[in-house]
Scaffold this active site. Structure first.
Site, PDB file in Angstrom:
ATOM      1  N   GLU A   1       0.866  -1.248  -0.035  1.00  0.00           N
ATOM      2  CA  GLU A   1       0.053  -0.032  -0.070  1.00  0.00           C
ATOM      3  C   GLU A   1       0.764   1.237   0.243  1.00  0.00           C
ATOM      4  O   GLU A   1       1.998   1.077   0.337  1.00  0.00           O
ATOM      5  CB  GLU A   1      -0.987  -0.015   1.375  1.00  0.00           C
TER       6      GLU A   1
ATOM      7  N   LYS B   1       2.055   4.639   1.549  1.00  0.00           N
ATOM      8  CA  LYS B   1       1.938   5.058   2.979  1.00  0.00           C
ATOM      9  C   LYS B   1       1.752   6.643   2.942  1.00  0.00           C
ATOM     10  O   LYS B   1       2.366   7.424   2.635  1.00  0.00           O
ATOM     11  CB  LYS B   1       3.153   5.095   3.650  1.00  0.00           C
TER      12      LYS B   1
ATOM     13  N   ASP C   1       0.900  10.414   3.855  1.00  0.00           N
ATOM     14  CA  ASP C   1       1.445  11.359   4.634  1.00  0.00           C
ATOM     15  C   ASP C   1       0.594  12.273   5.405  1.00  0.00           C
ATOM     16  O   ASP C   1       0.773  13.565   5.112  1.00  0.00           O
ATOM     17  CB  ASP C   1       2.835  11.860   4.309  1.00  0.00           C
TER      18      ASP C   1
ATOM     19  N   TYR D   1      -7.381   2.789   5.564  1.00  0.00           N
ATOM     20  CA  TYR D   1      -6.453   1.339   5.403  1.00  0.00           C
ATOM     21  C   TYR D   1      -6.429   0.214   6.449  1.00  0.00           C
ATOM     22  O   TYR D   1      -5.566  -0.539   6.263  1.00  0.00           O
ATOM     23  CB  TYR D   1      -5.138   1.908   4.950  1.00  0.00           C
TER      24      TYR D   1
ATOM     25  N   LYS E   1      10.283   3.746   4.106  1.00  0.00           N
ATOM     26  CA  LYS E   1      10.237   5.050   3.804  1.00  0.00           C
ATOM     27  C   LYS E   1      11.019   5.691   2.410  1.00  0.00           C
ATOM     28  O   LYS E   1      12.074   5.066   2.333  1.00  0.00           O
ATOM     29  CB  LYS E   1      10.403   5.963   4.899  1.00  0.00           C
TER      30      LYS E   1
ATOM     31  N   CYS F   1      25.131  31.135  27.549  1.00  0.00           N
ATOM     32  CA  CYS F   1      23.578  31.207  26.962  1.00  0.00           C
ATOM     33  C   CYS F   1      23.354  32.480  26.248  1.00  0.00           C
ATOM     34  O   CYS F   1      23.680  33.623  26.733  1.00  0.00           O
ATOM     35  CB  CYS F   1      22.714  30.988  28.358  1.00  0.00           C
TER      36      CYS F   1
ATOM     37  N   CYS G   1      20.709  34.526  28.672  1.00  0.00           N
ATOM     38  CA  CYS G   1      21.120  34.885  30.033  1.00  0.00           C
ATOM     39  C   CYS G   1      22.605  35.233  30.475  1.00  0.00           C
ATOM     40  O   CYS G   1      23.077  35.547  31.355  1.00  0.00           O
ATOM     41  CB  CYS G   1      20.310  34.283  31.124  1.00  0.00           C
TER      42      CYS G   1
ATOM     43  N   CYS H   1      21.692  25.499  29.160  1.00  0.00           N
ATOM     44  CA  CYS H   1      21.977  26.461  30.204  1.00  0.00           C
ATOM     45  C   CYS H   1      21.255  26.206  31.628  1.00  0.00           C
ATOM     46  O   CYS H   1      20.250  25.958  31.619  1.00  0.00           O
ATOM     47  CB  CYS H   1      21.167  27.666  30.021  1.00  0.00           C
TER      48      CYS H   1
ATOM     49  N   CYS I   1      16.697  32.330  33.749  1.00  0.00           N
ATOM     50  CA  CYS I   1      16.916  32.373  32.261  1.00  0.00           C
ATOM     51  C   CYS I   1      15.442  32.500  31.682  1.00  0.00           C
ATOM     52  O   CYS I   1      14.714  31.550  32.018  1.00  0.00           O
ATOM     53  CB  CYS I   1      17.504  31.282  31.754  1.00  0.00           C
TER      54      CYS I   1
HETATM   55  S1  IVH Z   1      -1.415   0.583   8.755  1.00  0.00           S
HETATM   56  C1  IVH Z   1      -0.810  -1.294  13.232  1.00  0.00           C
HETATM   57  N1  IVH Z   1      -1.343   1.551   6.390  1.00  0.00           N
HETATM   58  O1  IVH Z   1       1.839   5.260   9.189  1.00  0.00           O
HETATM   59  C2  IVH Z   1      -0.456  -0.400  12.116  1.00  0.00           C
HETATM   60  N2  IVH Z   1      -0.566   3.058   8.430  1.00  0.00           N
HETATM   61  O2  IVH Z   1       3.726   4.403  11.678  1.00  0.00           O
HETATM   62  C3  IVH Z   1      -1.430   0.254  11.368  1.00  0.00           C
HETATM   63  N3  IVH Z   1       0.109   5.324   7.369  1.00  0.00           N
HETATM   64  O3  IVH Z   1       0.120   5.590  12.413  1.00  0.00           O
HETATM   65  C4  IVH Z   1      -1.392   1.409  10.557  1.00  0.00           C
HETATM   66  N4  IVH Z   1      -0.417   5.035   5.404  1.00  0.00           N
HETATM   67  O4  IVH Z   1      -0.811   7.231  10.554  1.00  0.00           O
HETATM   68  C5  IVH Z   1      -1.117   2.137   7.627  1.00  0.00           C
HETATM   69  N5  IVH Z   1      -1.459   2.418   4.125  1.00  0.00           N
HETATM   70  C6  IVH Z   1      -1.190   2.697   5.581  1.00  0.00           C
HETATM   71  C7  IVH Z   1      -0.680   3.867   6.007  1.00  0.00           C
HETATM   72  C8  IVH Z   1      -0.241   3.947   7.442  1.00  0.00           C
HETATM   73  C9  IVH Z   1      -0.039   5.694   6.385  1.00  0.00           C
HETATM   74  C10 IVH Z   1       0.382   5.972   8.638  1.00  0.00           C
HETATM   75  C11 IVH Z   1      -0.279   5.829  10.131  1.00  0.00           C
HETATM   76  C12 IVH Z   1       0.660   5.268  11.184  1.00  0.00           C
HETATM   77  C13 IVH Z   1       1.906   5.354  10.353  1.00  0.00           C
HETATM   78  C14 IVH Z   1       2.754   4.145  10.948  1.00  0.00           C
END
Ligand code: IVH
Length: 688
Positions: free
Chosen positions: A133, A135, A137, A244, A331, A426, A429, A444, A450
């Site tokens: 899938e 990821k 953001d 997801y 990533k 610092c 201060c 510091c 401070c």
């Molecule tokens: S599964 C138990 N699927 O990435 C894990 N996460 O550190 C459940 N995220 O907190 C998450 N795309 O916010 C999953 N296709 C995807 C995702 C996804 C983004 C984010 C999510 C999660 C973090 C993982």
């Protein structure tokens, strides 16, 4: 268009008109709601609108007018709720039924191979599929549905509990409020809330024009928007969401992929780019394809998530302390940009940590303009052999603040500036800085005088996770400090409305709100007071553990290092910091002033800890969502007090413990059978 069709169409329009005339206004409300939910779904999930925007708006207005005439037909999931409300409100914190864990992260292809081989080995060479899938953001969200209705939306928070942002989430058009098809009676679905690139860019353009600070990236913009107090502003920000992860006791299939396809059929927006694969080669093909192709997506992505598809196999693989063994996030390498270093400045944080900041020629990086970057600490500066005027590489990793990762030494000419040196005093201060053994940061040590440290400590003290003092924010703290009203957190408790009324245009109302907020904070439980003190390294979890182990501040004050380290999750670093804190007479004096002011310096036994037969012989159904405890905790409490938690309502049910948004089907059944409904406050009262 052929004539007979036109004839047919006009007949149909007439028929519809007649039908509408026959309908009562109540029927019309129901029909319009159904129709608008469908158009929403077509537009925001399927991307295939059937009517024009104007027709949609007209219908929405008609529904709004009718709902005003019929307040008895109010429905929290009506499409009109998506417009948001301009009422301000604080968020309630609620426990997640299942903790929201994160995923193990890697940037390395060989770790992906390791993951694949580990899964294969653990499954004893049983066949398995991997669901690949994107990821996304953005900011993660947990949605709870009961009887096909959205009843709660909660942010990740600390993974255990998060903010209830239901009203804001309802404004996101791609999140269904009402489901269709064969959905389970109750389930949770998790996903990511995103701000599409075009919306983000437009928002930043508007903010620039108004001279407001810009959002660093769509992720911050999405999470900032979700936490806005005014849901009509949230509605205007056009957030989107992909789901997801389906959870619950009644999920339909063993396959994660298959469950999500089912969820799509109930109305959820599921990414069309998910793929089920078997071999490692296919995993890498997916990764390589999206590494470049993701730039054409309308939303930000920062990697690929790989999940073992079968839930049975997922259960078998289980979890480590922090993340599942059945999934991993790969990533993408962050994009980097080359720019000139003009100056290094030094910032002093709340705990006295000094952060070096690089001031750069503005440069475009992953869709945003970067002018400043963190240099972290003296070792990093030294390691880079940094000089003013150097051409440096800037990267945006997972963090909000970009960082300098290298220097292009080939670009150095004879005009090179001075070597960057870490400061020894610092900048605020003038106190000589210290560096603790084994630590990279400089501090510091003048925490009592401070200015940024004092203000920072007060800001931390009043923050939401600490004392949560209503009405007070960083600017007000700054003002109180500047004019000498408040020198430390204990001074807050001697403030009077008269002292602050009229300051910086502060009206009576705001002054009273602050004074009340301060007075209310005296009820904040000991564990949060302990966290609020801002003892270095004592975060929320450590504060909880210490409060539980020692019970009150006096016991903690005299605890030895060994006693501290005997507490679960308290290591030497935290133990030493607690000792150092209490060794300072100024800190002990502060605590005694806070105690005198009436703050909770002792832990209250929590209700669920006790046992009794107060609920003996009672059958109790739990429904809806709760704010004080999770469903699991209520289940435990019922059992500890001799009661029985049952799943469905019958004539034998003694009462229903109902949270918010109890499912309508349950409500109807309870009313029919004349079963009492008790809210959580009354329930907790029963146990006292
Ligand atoms: S599964 C138990 N699927 O990435 C894990 N996460 O550190 C459940 N995220 O907190 C998450 N795309 O916010 C999953 N296709 C995807 C995702 C996804 C983004 C984010 C999510 C999660 C973090 C993982």
């Amino acid at each position: 268009m052929c004539k007979c069709f036109l004839l047919f169409r006009s007949k149909r329009v007439n028929l519809q008109k007649e039908m509408k005339e026959m309908m009562t206004e109540q029927d019309l409300i129901i029909a319009l709601r159904e129709e608008l939910h469908r158009h929403n779904y077509n537009y925001y999930v399927l991307n295939a609108p059937e009517i024009s925007d104007k027709e949609f708006d007209d219908k929405m207005r008609q529904l709004q007018d009718l709902e005003k005439l019929h307040p008895e037909m109010a429905d929290p999931n009506s499409p009109t709720m998506r417009v948001g409300s301009d009422l301000s409100k604080d968020f309630k914190q609620v426990y997640h039924q299942y903790p929201m864990l994160s995923l193990g992260n890697t940037y390395s292809e060989s770790e992906v191979t390791d993951f694949y081989n580990r899964v294969k080995e653990l499954l004893g060479n049983e066949e398995f599929e991997i669901c690949c899938e994107l990821k996304f953001d953005g900011t993660s969200i947990s949605l709870v549905y009961e009887d096909g209705q959205l009843i709660q939306a909660v942010t990740r928070g600390d993974g255990e509990k998060g903010d209830d942002v239901t009203d804001n989430v309802k404004t996101i058009r791609s999140i269904p409020l009402v489901l269709h098809g064969d959905y389970p009676q109750r389930f949770e679905i998790r996903g990511e809330i995103l701000m599409p690139w075009v919306v983000f860019e437009e928002l930043n353009r508007e903010r620039e024009a108004r001279e407001e600070p810009l959002f660093a990236n769509p992720r911050n913009a999405a999470s900032g928007t979700l936490k806005l107090q005014n849901s009509s502003v949230v509605a205007s920000r056009k957030l989107d969401a992909y789901l997801y992860y389906l959870l619950g006791e009644q999920v339909p299939c063993d396959g994660h992929y298959e469950n999500l396809q089912k969820a799509a059929s109930w109305g959820f927006k599921i990414s069309e780019h998910m793929r089920k694969v078997k071999t490692l080669q296919e995993v890498f093909d997916f990764i390589n394809y999206w590494d470049t192709e993701r730039k054409n997506l309308p939303v930000a992505t920062d990697g690929i998530v790989l999940k073992v598809n079968s839930l049975r196999q997922q259960r078998y693989l289980g979890y480590t302390a922090k993340s599942p063994r059945w999934a991993i996030a790969y990533k993408f390498q962050a994009e980097r940009a080359l720019t000139r270093l003009n100056q290094v400045t030094f910032q002093v944080g709340r705990t006295g940590v000094i952060t070096p900041v690089a001031n750069l020629d503005p440069v475009q990086l992953s869709g945003t303009i970067v002018k400043r970057a963190s240099l972290h600490n003296a070792d990093i500066i030294e390691g880079l052999d940094l000089h003013i005027g150097d051409m440096v590489y800037v990267e945006k990793g997972g963090e909000i603040i970009p960082k300098i990762t290298g220097v292009d030494t080939d670009a150095r000419g004879f005009m090179l500036g001075d070597k960057v040196k870490f400061i020894s005093r610092c900048p605020e201060c003038g106190t000589p800085l210290v560096r603790f053994e084994g630590e990279a940061a400089h501090y510091c040590p003048n925490d009592a005088a401070c200015p940024p440290q004092i203000k920072g400590k007060i800001e931390h003290f009043i923050s939401r996770k600490a004392m949560a003092i209503d009405g007070l924010g960083p600017e007000t703290v700054d003002l109180f400090y500047q004019i000498g009203l408040v020198h430390d957190v204990a001074d807050l408790y001697t403030l009077k409305a008269l002292d602050i009324r009229g300051l910086d245009r502060m009206g009576d109302k705001s002054a009273i709100k602050i004074i009340h907020g301060i007075a209310d904070s005296k009820q904040v439980p000991f564990e949060r007071v302990l966290f609020a003190l801002g003892i270095r390294f004592v975060g929320e979890t450590a504060a909880k553990k210490l409060a539980k182990a020692f019970g009150n501040i006096e016991a903690l004050e005299v605890a030895t290092k060994e006693q501290l380290m005997a507490v679960d999750e308290i290591g030497e670093k935290i133990a030493q910091s607690v000792l150092t804190y209490f060794a300072l007479p100024a800190n002990r004096e502060l605590i005694s002033r806070l105690k005198e002011a009436g703050l909770q310096m002792e832990r209250q036994e929590d209700e669920e800890g006790e046992q009794s037969d107060k609920l003996a012989g009672l059958s109790i159904v739990i429904s809806g969502v709760f704010s004080h405890h999770s469903r699991e905790e209520y289940k435990d409490m019922i059992e500890k007090h001799g009661g029985k938690n049952v799943g469905s309502i019958s004539s034998k049910t003694s009462f229903i413990l109902a949270g918010e948004n109890m499912g309508p089907a349950k409500l109807e059944k309870a009313q029919k059978l004349g079963i009492k409904i008790i809210n959580e406050d009354d329930f907790l009262q029963m146990l006292l």
